[in-house]
Design a protein around this motif. Sequence first.
Motif, mmCIF file in Angstrom:
data_model
loop_
_atom_site.group_PDB
_atom_site.id
_atom_site.type_symbol
_atom_site.label_atom_id
_atom_site.label_comp_id
_atom_site.label_asym_id
_atom_site.label_seq_id
_atom_site.Cartn_x
_atom_site.Cartn_y
_atom_site.Cartn_z
ATOM 1 N N VAL A 1 0.847 -1.199 0.000
ATOM 2 C CA VAL A 1 0.000 0.000 0.000
ATOM 3 C C VAL A 1 0.879 1.244 0.000
ATOM 4 N N LEU B 1 2.402 1.702 -3.479
ATOM 5 C CA LEU B 1 1.453 2.220 -4.469
ATOM 6 C C LEU B 1 1.139 3.689 -4.223
ATOM 7 N N ASN B 2 0.995 4.068 -2.972
ATOM 8 C CA ASN B 2 0.715 5.478 -2.669
ATOM 9 C C ASN B 2 1.914 6.366 -2.994
ATOM 10 N N ARG C 1 2.180 6.605 -6.819
ATOM 11 C CA ARG C 1 0.914 6.905 -7.480
ATOM 12 C C ARG C 1 1.173 7.747 -8.743
ATOM 13 N N SER D 1 -8.601 -3.894 -5.248
ATOM 14 C CA SER D 1 -8.335 -2.875 -6.258
ATOM 15 C C SER D 1 -8.265 -3.527 -7.638
ATOM 16 N N TYR E 1 -7.245 -4.465 -11.309
ATOM 17 C CA TYR E 1 -5.994 -4.455 -12.058
ATOM 18 C C TYR E 1 -6.247 -4.949 -13.477
ATOM 19 N N GLU F 1 -6.800 2.415 -9.893
ATOM 20 C CA GLU F 1 -7.068 3.235 -8.710
ATOM 21 C C GLU F 1 -5.872 4.104 -8.343
ATOM 22 N N TYR F 2 -4.679 3.561 -8.547
ATOM 23 C CA TYR F 2 -3.454 4.273 -8.171
ATOM 24 C C TYR F 2 -2.742 4.870 -9.385
ATOM 25 N N GLU F 3 -3.230 4.563 -10.568
ATOM 26 C CA GLU F 3 -2.590 5.008 -11.812
ATOM 27 C C GLU F 3 -1.117 4.602 -11.842
ATOM 28 N N VAL F 4 -0.857 3.392 -11.372
ATOM 29 C CA VAL F 4 0.487 2.823 -11.361
ATOM 30 C C VAL F 4 0.549 1.716 -12.399
#
Length: 354
Positions: free
Chosen positions: A102, A105-106, A109, A139, A141, A157-160
């Motif tokens: 988490v 990912l944050n 982002r 989330s 994928y 969700e994270y635009e990763v």
Amino acid sequence: MTFDFLLHLVPHIFVVVLCVVVTPSLYHAHVNAFQKNQLNHCDFSNGKWVVDDPYYPLYDASSDCPFIVQGFDCLRNGRIDQDYLRYRWKPFDCDLKRFDGVKFLNTYRGKKITFVGDSISENMWQSLACMLHIAVPQSNYTLTRITKHLSMFSFSEYEVSITWVKDGYLVDKFRDIKKGRILKLDSISSRNLWHGDVLIFNTYHWWFHTGKIQTFFQLGNEIMEDMDNMEAFKIGLTTWSNWVDSNIDPSKTIVIFQGIAAVHGGENDCMGRSEPLEGTKQSYPGVEIVKNVLSSMKSDVYWLDITLQTQLRIDGHPSIYTGLGTSYEDCSHWCLAGAPDTWNEILYAVLLGI
């Protein structure tokens, strides 16, 4: 080295690829953390494998990550012993932080992380995708096989996005009707896929791969028919390093070289091995070349040195558990869950500067 059986076993999901816009301030924040880690990090390359049960394994490839290719999912392919799943890499002078998907990912982002290399890069790419997926299982994928040389795993969700570009040599190659495969050691003509906020390069195994197709090397207009493979590797890696120095903006892009993963064949066959080796090992072929080339670069490139830990993990290969039957033995790639998860724990520590 990349085998065709690994390619056709990946689920094909066709989606619209997201375009990501990243703010310059975040670029600098991440690069500063990386540079801080370069100065203060401990030696992750030197340590030993220790049992860490029940924290490891970090995931079950079959139930948690159905996108893992069959060739890497050793349990699904019938491997009975499971002690190999429970080992954690313990550096001698520090501890690796627990991987926090988490937080990863944050922190990243809106970013693109790109692996460029052979199927050892694929091993690490699939491991990272799984480690992030199990951190945020709800989330959404997408896994996209864009071309046979480009695969992308992304979290909307994270635009990763986490991309793997299949490129085993990092220099230009072509096929000659009479000679076969020819590598142009001094040429990188176009690398349109080599872009991202983090670039993780790997090359080694295919330079020494023997098969039905012979490989020749070219410098300028001259084709060398008797050049030593190690010398060719050195020239090719130097060409790559010059490309990085000339084309990568270090204020925007972090560059990492995924080190040489050991192969266990011949007398050190991986068949039936159920636990790691102990102690130190002799220097592995090619490591000094990597060290010397990277140290000569103008760019700040992190060497993710995984050689010793893979030399010790003779138990971590798929061996006969690739899904192709017992007549095929793989002592080059790595089971998932397994050793590549540690590579990503080191990546996590490096990128987040912890």
